[in-house]
Motif scaffolding. Structure first.
Motif: not given
Length: 322
Positions: A236-239, A260-269, A273-276, A93-102
């Motif tokens: 991991a593949a689709p994302g 450009k400062v928003l590129h990293a947060p956008l990729q995390v978000l 979406c993919f991991l959910i 259940s932590f795969q989405v929040p943990g995985g999306m950040i990494i």
């Protein structure tokens, strides 16, 4: 009016686990990332309710919905083999929040060598904890084995990422963005078997239909671990394949060049979406409780089973882990 719970089996799956769709629904339920925010007392309540339901002594006035909710929390937070509470970071259940950040940061910071090494190390540290937490607990793993598997997987991931970064310097930019996925896939092929090597050496615990232990099988361990590796790479593949394509297009837009400062947060978000969807889909690729014909087991184990049970046990079962 009280609900009659005399015939309620809390361990019976709500959805058919023999079908892919049934397994996906099951994992959507227990990998709900909101459960990691629940207080410990609510998880402890869920465990008590599940145990009482198994003994047939649920408190008066208990509703089926309450028991189903308790089972959801129990499955999300407690190990299926030991019944012990799993660490928060290692839970599926932590795969989405943990995985999306990494994942988001691996895909964003792939250009410089220090960033590649750091985020691959972070990812493999996270993966090692997840693999250990979701192992088949019937096969104990020593601290030495965990250390070796962690070092080996981290070295593999870093070497793959660094080597491919050097090879793709003159390749199109998009190819370089796919390097993190190649490193993750290669490391998964090492990390999971290494972390669960005890199962490959001594075998995984096999049970009959009634959950009675009947032996250890190395062949079953190899099948289970292979399925887990496939599931993790699929997760991991689709994302990690599609997100670089999306970002390659977005970063060419005029307004994206200004933020450009928003590129990293956008990729995390977007990774989230993919991991959910991909966490339950990947977990549901194969049944967690695997069935294997006795005829596929090691000859000596086949002889032991047939000598004790005759032809009464045509198939055996094992928990492949996640």
């Amino acid at each position: 009016m009280e609900t009659d719970l005399s015939g309620f089996d809390i361990d019976a799956p709500r959805w058919d686990q023999c079908t892919f769709l049934g397994r996906v629904k099951h994992f959507f339920n227990i990998t709900d990332p909101r459960t990691v925010l629940l207080p410990e007392r609510e998880l402890d309540w869920a465990k008590v309710m599940v145990e009482k339901s198994r003994m047939g002594v649920v408190p008066p006035g208990t509703q089926v919905e309450q028991l189903l909710y308790a089972k959801k929390l129990y499955d999300s937070a407690f190990h299926p083999d030991t019944g012990e509470k799993m660490n928060v970071i290692g839970r599926m259940s932590f795969q989405v929040p943990g995985g999306m950040i990494i994942t988001g940061f691996m895909l964003q910071f792939y250009r410089t060598m220090p960033a590649v090494i750091f985020w691959q190390w972070v990812n493999q540290s996270f993966n090692a904890l997840v693999n250990y937490t979701n192992r088949n607990a019937a096969s104990p793993t020593s601290v030495r084995q965990m250390a070796i598997s962690y070092i080996t997987a981290t070295t593999t991931a870093v070497a793959t990422a660094v080597g491919m970064n050097m090879l793709t310097k003159r390749a199109p930019p998009l190819v370089g963005r796919w390097v993190p996925f190649a490193a993750v896939a290669a490391a998964n092929c090492v990390n999971i078997p290494m972390m669960r090597q005890q199962e490959l050496i001594e075998g995984i615990c096999m049970k009959d239909r009634n959950d009675n232990e009947i032996g250890q099988s190395r062949r079953a361990a190899a099948i289970g671990i292979t399925q887990v590796v496939i599931s993790r790479i699929t997760m991991a593949a689709p994302g990690m394949i599609l997100l670089p394509v999306i970002m390659e297009r977005l970063e060419k837009l005029r307004f994206m060049k200004k933020v450009k400062v928003l590129h990293a947060p956008l990729q995390v978000l977007l990774s989230g979406c993919f991991l959910i969807f991909m966490v339950p889909v990947a977990c549901g690729l194969f049944p967690q409780k695997c069935e294997l014909p006795v005829s596929y087991l090691e000859p000596e184990l086949q002889d032991t089973i047939r000598a004790k049970y005759g032809e009464l046990v045509p198939s055996v079962y094992f928990n492949k882990g996640l």
